[in-house]
Design a protein around this motif. Structure first.
Motif, PDB file in Angstrom:
ATOM      1  N   GLY A   1       0.762  -1.211  -0.036  1.00  0.00           N
ATOM      2  CA  GLY A   1      -0.088  -0.131  -0.204  1.00  0.00           C
ATOM      3  C   GLY A   1       0.798   1.370  -0.090  1.00  0.00           C
ATOM      4  O   GLY A   1       0.548   2.133  -0.790  1.00  0.00           O
TER       5      GLY A   1
ATOM      6  N   PRO B   1      -3.790   2.695  -2.878  1.00  0.00           N
ATOM      7  CA  PRO B   1      -3.076   2.507  -1.585  1.00  0.00           C
ATOM      8  C   PRO B   1      -3.729   1.684  -0.827  1.00  0.00           C
ATOM      9  O   PRO B   1      -3.156   1.085   0.354  1.00  0.00           O
ATOM     10  N   GLU B   2      -5.070   2.073  -0.510  1.00  0.00           N
ATOM     11  CA  GLU B   2      -5.759   1.636   0.558  1.00  0.00           C
ATOM     12  C   GLU B   2      -6.819   0.469  -0.024  1.00  0.00           C
ATOM     13  O   GLU B   2      -7.843   0.210   0.639  1.00  0.00           O
TER      14      GLU B   2
ATOM     15  N   LEU C   1      -5.522  -4.858  -0.991  1.00  0.00           N
ATOM     16  CA  LEU C   1      -4.483  -4.756   0.056  1.00  0.00           C
ATOM     17  C   LEU C   1      -5.076  -4.943   1.245  1.00  0.00           C
ATOM     18  O   LEU C   1      -4.709  -4.208   2.341  1.00  0.00           O
TER      19      LEU C   1
ATOM     20  N   GLY D   1      -4.441  -1.659   2.973  1.00  0.00           N
ATOM     21  CA  GLY D   1      -3.292  -0.834   2.618  1.00  0.00           C
ATOM     22  C   GLY D   1      -2.389  -0.375   3.825  1.00  0.00           C
ATOM     23  O   GLY D   1      -2.399  -1.135   4.885  1.00  0.00           O
TER      24      GLY D   1
END
Lengths: 392, 347, 158
Positions: free
Chosen positions: B146, B233-234, B239, B242
Motif C-alpha cells: 500500500g 494504496p488502501e 490490499l 493498505g
C-alpha cells in the motif's frame, strides 16, 4: 497473457530478475487470506509475487471443512442429508437441495407429481438469480465499485422474502424433500413472483449502466485471466466459468433433469464484445445474462404451473436399492453433482459432493500467472466461489 | 486585564491562535464531511444511512469519533514502534501545514507568503513520507504494498497537477494564493476557468485550455488524496486496508482525519486556482470578509461532494492503468496546454 | 454410444482387464477394470475417436471395507455419452496410477481421495492433503477410522 511467463517454472525460494538483466528484484511470498476481504470467505492463497506481478498461486483449502461427507454416513436416513446439503453452497441452498433430491429420487426410482417439478424449478431459478446477484455485487466490490452491490442486495432481499413466505427460512431452507416439498406455495406467491419478475428487469438495466459497461470496469476486467476453451474442458470447469470461455454448454439443456426441456430459454455464452472470450468480463456477463434467462423460465413456469399434492410421492421410509449413482444438476456455479453409493441400509454408504466451486477453483493457478495482484482479485471474483462448497 | 492584553498582543500567542483556527475548522469539517459522505453514499445506493442518533442521525459522527477514541490502541509486536507511532502524525502534519496558506477569506489567511502554492505542493508531499513510514513500520506485506503504491502514485500525479498550477501562475504572475484569489475577484467572469483578466480574445481562446487544465487538476488531485477511483494504496479488496491495515483507535482516526483534511485542501486549491477562491461570483454583491469565508467553504465543499460522488460511482483502476493515465495522458495534455497558454500570454 | 459398445471397445483394445461390468438396469452403467491399467485406459478413452471422453465429471474414493475403490465418472461433451469406470485396490497397498496427466481436474480430486482415504496415486505431481490440515493423522473417511483424542494438543471429540 505473456507466454514466457506461462512456461517459466519458478520455485518460491529463489528470487530472480524479472527482466532478465539489469535491476535484480526479489520475489516475495504473500498470504492472501484466510482473512482477506476478497477471497470470498476463508480461502487462503499463497502467492509468489515479483512486485505486483504474480508468478505462482498456491491455494490452501480446508478452513471451512465441516466433514459433510462423513456426516452423511452417520445420518438416520436420506432425508436427513438435505439440511446438510443446504449448508454447502449457502448462498444457493435451493439449488443444492434440488441437486441432492434429484439424485436421491433417481436412486430410489420415485416418480414425483408435475407440480413439484414446477415449484422446484421456480425455486431453483429464483435462487440462481439471488446467487448471481451476490456474485455480481461482490465482484463489483472487488473492483472497487460499492454501489452496485447494494442495488443487487436490494433485489436479492425480495427473493429471500419470497422464500420466507414459502418455507419460513431466508437462507437455509430445508424445503425440498425426497419425493416432494415440505410446503405448498402460499396463496400470494404467484402474484408476488410475477411482480418481482417485472421489477427485476429494471435492476438488470441498472446494473448494466452502473457496472457492466463502465469504462473503468471494462478496462479492469477485459483480457484478464483468460481461460481458453480446451483448458476449461480439461479442468472440467462448469457453469458460467465454462460458458464464459465460449463453450455452449448448460446441463439444463444438454443433460436435462426434471422438466427443464419444457421451457424456452437460451444458454448464454461469452461473446467477447469486450476483451477476449474467456476473460473475466465475459464470465461476469454470462451471469448477468443468465439472470434474464432465469426470469424467462420463472415467467413461463408460474403461468403453466399445474395443480397437485406436493407431498403425495414422499415415501414414508426411504429404503434404496443397493447401487450407486452420479447425478448432476446446473447450480449457479456450475455442475453440482452427487455421487451416492447405497447399500440396503437406511443410511447412505458414501456421499460425495462434486462441487463446482472446488473444480473451478483448481484452474486458478493456470489462469493467474503473469497477472497483477489486482487481477487476481478479479479472477477470484469472477470464479465466484463459495467456500462452503469448496471445503464442504 | 493588562496581562491578558499583553498575552493576546504577544506575536507568539497570536500565531498560536492563528494556527488554531484551521484545527478547529478541520475537526468540524471532518465531522460534517463524514456525515455528508455517509448520507450521499447511502442515497446513491437506495438506502437511508444513519437515522437513529439525533435528527436523521446527525449525532452519529460524534459517536463514531468517540468510538475511535475509546478503542484499544494496538501496536503490533513485530512493528517498528517509533516509526509506527510517528507515521500518523507525520501524515497529519503534512496535511495540516498546508492549511497555513489557504486563503479562507480576504481577512483571514494563516500565513500570506509569496510562495504560497509552491509551499503547499512541497508540504503536501510530506504525506508520502508518512505513508511510507506507516507501511514500513507495520511489518505487514500488504501495508508495504500500500505504501509503495501510494508513494508511486502521489509522486506521479504531482507532475500533471503542478503543470496545471504552473499555467495558472503564468497567467496571474504570482504564487501567493491570496494574490491569485484577488486577481479573480469582481465576478464570475474574472475566474480563471474563464481565462481571468486577460484581453477578451485571449480570454476566449484560453477557456478550452483552462477547462482541460481544470479537469487534469481535478483528476490528479483525486489521485493525490487516494480516493476511488485512485484509492489503490488502501484498496480494500486488494490490499486489505493498505498502509493503515495495522492501525487502530486514535492512530487510525488521525489517518482518517488527515485523509479528509487532504480532501478539503485539494478541493480548496481547485477553488483558488480556477473558481475565484473566496471571491463572490456576483462582483461586490454578497462580498465582504464573512461572505468570503462562506463562499470559500461552500465552493470547497462542492468539490468535496464531487469527490464523494466519484468515489461511490466508479470502480478502482489498476496500478499500470494508474501510471498510464498519469504519464501518458495527463502529463502530455497538461504540457500542451501550458505551452499554448504560454504562447498566448507572450503574444 | 451405448455402455455396451464402450465396454466392447475397451475389451478389444486392452484384452482381459475388465473385472466386472454392470451395464443393464442400473442408473449409471459402470465398468470395473484392473487398477494398474487405469491411466492407459483413461488416455485411450479420452483420445479415441469413438469415445472422446473429454471431461472427468467426478472422481471419488470409496471404502469397500478391505478394499479402497476409486470411481471415475466420465463424460463426453462432443458425443454426449457417459460411463463410470471403477478400480479397486487393497487397503494395505492402495496404489493406483494417477490420471492427472489425462484430465487436469483429477489433480484436486485425487488429492481429496488421498486426504480422505489414503489412496496413493502414483505419478501425481503434488500429492498433499487438501481439505484436512497438513499434519492430520489418519484418513477420516475410511470406515474403520477412529477420531483421534487430541490434535496438536486440542481435544477433538466434543
Amino acid at each position: 497473457m505473456n507466454e514466457t511467463v506461462h512456461q517459466e517454472k519458478i520455485s518460491p525460494t529463489n528470487g530472480r530478475s524479472s527482466t532478465g538483466k539489469g535491476l535484480r528484484t526479489e520475489e516475495m511470498v504473500i498470504n492472501m487470506g484466510p482473512q482477506h476481504p476478497s477471497t470470498h470467505g476463508v480461502l487462503r492463497l499463497e502467492i509468489v509475487v515479483d512486485g505486483e506481478i504474480i508468478r505462482e498461486v498456491i491455494p490452501h483449502l480446508g478452513y471451512l471443512h465441516r466433514c459433510f461427507e462423513k456426516h452423511c454416513e452417520y445420518m438416520i436416513n436420506y432425508q436427513q442429508v438435505v439440511p446438510y446439503v443446504d449448508r454447502l453452497d449457502y448462498v444457493a441452498s435451493m439449488n443444492n437441495e434440488h441437486a441432492f433430491v434429484v439424485a436421491a429420487e433417481r436412486l430410489l426410482n420415485i416418480e414425483i407429481p408435475e407440480r413439484v417439478h414446477y415449484i422446484r424449478i421456480i425455486m431453483a431459478e429464483l435462487q440462481r438469480i439471488a446467487s448471481h446477484l451476490i456474485a455480481i455485487g461482490t465482484f463489483g466490490i472487488d473492483m472497487g465499485a460499492f454501489t452496485p452491490f447494494l442495488h443487487a442486495f436490494r433485489d436479492r432481499e425480495k427473493i429471500l422474502d419470497l422464500f420466507e413466505m414459502t418455507c419460513g427460512a431466508r437462507l437455509l431452507y430445508n424445503y425440498m424433500m425426497i419425493g416432494g416439498l415440505s410446503h405448498d406455495l402460499p396463496p400470494q406467491f404467484i402474484e408476488k413472483t410475477k411482480q418481482f419478475c417485472v421489477e427485476f428487469k429494471q435492476t438488470l438495466k441498472e446494473i448494466d449502466d452502473l457496472l457492466n459497461y463502465n469504462e473503468i470496469f471494462i478496462k479492469r476486467t477485459a483480457n484478464v485471466g483468460i481461460l481458453p476453451k480446451d483448458v476449461a474442458v480439461n479442468y472440467a470447469c462448469s457453469g458460467p466459468m465454462l460458458r464464459g470461455s465460449g463453450v455452449d454448454w448448460d446441463l439444463r439443456r444438454d443433460d436435462p433433469y426434471t422438466l427443464y426441456d419444457r421451457f424456452e430459454w437460451d444458454v448464454c455464452i461469452g461473446k467477447g464484445e469486450n476483451g477476449t472470450v474467456g476473460d473475466v468480463w465475459n464470465r461476469h456477463m454470462v451471469r448477468q445474462r443468465e439472470m434474464e434467462q432465469s426470469v424467462k423460465i420463472i415467467e413461463q413456469a408460474i403461468v403453466n404451473i399445474p395443480e397437485g399434492d406436493v407431498k403425495k410421492a414422499v415415501p414414508k421410509r426411504i429404503r434404496p436399492v443397493p447401487g450407486e449413482i452420479y447425478s448432476r444438476t446446473e447450480s449457479p456455479r456450475g455442475e453440482l453433482g452427487f455421487y451416492i453409493v447405497a447399500t440396503d441400509s437406511l443410511t447412505p454408504y458414501r456421499v460425495k459432493g462434486r462441487s463446482p466451486g472446488f473444480v473451478n477453483l483448481s484452474v486458478i493457478n493456470e489462469i493467474s500467472r503473469g497477472a497483477m495482484i489486482a487481477d487476481l482479485v478479479a479472477i477470484i471474483g469472477s470464479t465466484d466461489i463459495v467456500l462452503g462448497e469448496v471445503d464442504r | 486585564m493588562e496581562l491578558i492584553n499583553s498575552i493576546l498582543e504577544n506575536t507568539i500567542t497570536q500565531n498560536v491562535l492563528n494556527a488554531l483556527v484551521p484545527l478547529i475548522f478541520v475537526l468540524l469539517y471532518a465531522l460534517v464531511t463524514l456525515y455528508m459522505e455517509m448520507k450521499l453514499a447511502a442515497h446513491m445506493q437506495d438506502r437511508v444511512a444513519y437515522m437513529h442518533n439525533g435528527w436523521h442521525g446527525t449525532l452519529q459522527p460524534f459517536a463514531d469519533m468517540l468510538k475511535l477514541l475509546q478503542k484499544e490502541d494496538i501496536i503490533p509486536s513485530a512493528a517498528n514502534k517509533i516509526l509506527f507511532v510517528m507515521a500518523p502524525y507525520v501524515v497529519f502534519v503534512g496535511t495540516y501545514a498546508s492549511f497555513a496558506v489557504l486563503p479562507f477569506s480576504s481577512a483571514y489567511i494563516g500565513s500570506s507568503i509569496d510562495l504560497g502554492i509552491f509551499y503547499l505542493v512541497a508540504v503536501s508531499s510530506l504525506v508520502v513520507v508518512g505513508l511510507l513510514m506507516s507501511g514500513w513500520a507495520s511489518n505487514n506485506k500488504w501495508s508495504l504494498f500500500g505504501s509503495f503504491r501510494s508513494a508511486a502514485q502521489v509522486i506521479s500525479y504531482e507532475i500533471p497537477s503542478v503543470l496545471a498550477i504552473l499555467a495558472v501562475v503564468m497567467i496571474v504572475g504570482t504564487m501567493s494564493l491570496q494574490g491569485i484569489t484577488e486577481y479573480q475577484s469582481g465576478g464570475i467572469w474574472n475566474w480563471l476557468i474563464f481565462g481571468g483578466r486577460l484581453a477578451l480574445w485571449k480570454k476566449l481562446l484560453s477557456i478550452p485550455f483552462m477547462i482541460v487544465l481544470f479537469i487534469i487538476y481535478l483528476v490528479a488531485s483525486m489521485a493525490e488524496v487516494n480516493r476511488t477511483p485512485f484509492d489503490l494504496p488502501e484498496a480494500e479488496s486488494e490490499l486489505v486496508q493498505g498502509y493503515n491495515t495495522e492501525y487502530s483507535g486514535m492512530k487510525f482516526a488521525i489517518f482518517y482525519l488527515a485523509e479528509y483534511a487532504n480532501l478539503f485542501i485539494v478541493s480548496a486549491v481547485v477553488v483558488v486556482l480556477f473558481f475565484g477562491g473566496w471571491s463572490s461570483p456576483f462582483g461586490d454583491f454578497l462580498n465582504g470578509p464573512v461572505w468570503n469565508a462562506i463562499w470559500f467553504i461552500t465552493k470547497g465543499m462542492l468539490f468535496v461532494a464531487i469527490n464523494i460522488w466519484m468515489r461511490w460511482t466508479l470502480p478502482r483502476i489498476r496500478v499500470d492503468q494508474l501510471m498510464y493515465v498519469s504519464w501518458k495522458v495527463l502529463t502530455p495534455f497538461a504540457l500542451f496546454c501550458v505551452i499554448v497558454l504560454g504562447l498566448l500570454l507572450v503574444l | 454410444m451405448t455402455p455396451q459398445e464402450i465396454h466392447d471397445i475397451i475389451k478389444s483394445q486392452f484384452g482381459e482387464i475388465i473385472l466386472e461390468a454392470k451395464l443393464e438396469n442400473v442408473p449409471d452403467p459402470s465398468i470395473k477394470i484392473q487398477p494398474e491399467k487405469i491411466k492407459e485406459v483413461s488416455l485411450f478413452l479420452r483420445d479415441d475417436e469413438r469415445t472422446q471422453f473429454d471431461v472427468l465429471m467426478c472422481l471419488s474414493g470409496v471404502d469397500y471395507k478391505g478394499k479402497l475403490g476409486v470411481t471415475y465418472n466420465l463424460f463426453s461433451m462432443t458425443l454426449k455419452h457417459k460411463i463410470t469406470v471403477k478400480v479397486e485396490a487393497p487397503t494395505e497397498t492402495p496404489n493406483i496410477p494417477s490420471v492427472e496427466s489425462v484430465w487436469k481436474t483429477a489433480n484436486w480430486h485425487e488429492r481429496e481421495a488421498f486426504d480422505m482415504y489414503g489412496i496413493h496415486f502414483e505419478g501425481h505431481p503434488d500429492l498433499r492433503r487438501i481439505l484436512m490440515p497438513y499434519d492430520w493423522e489418519g484418513y477420516p473417511l475410511r470406515k474403520d477410522y477412529e477420531t483421534p483424542e487430541f490434535y496438536n494438543g486440542m481435544r477433538v471429540p466434543y
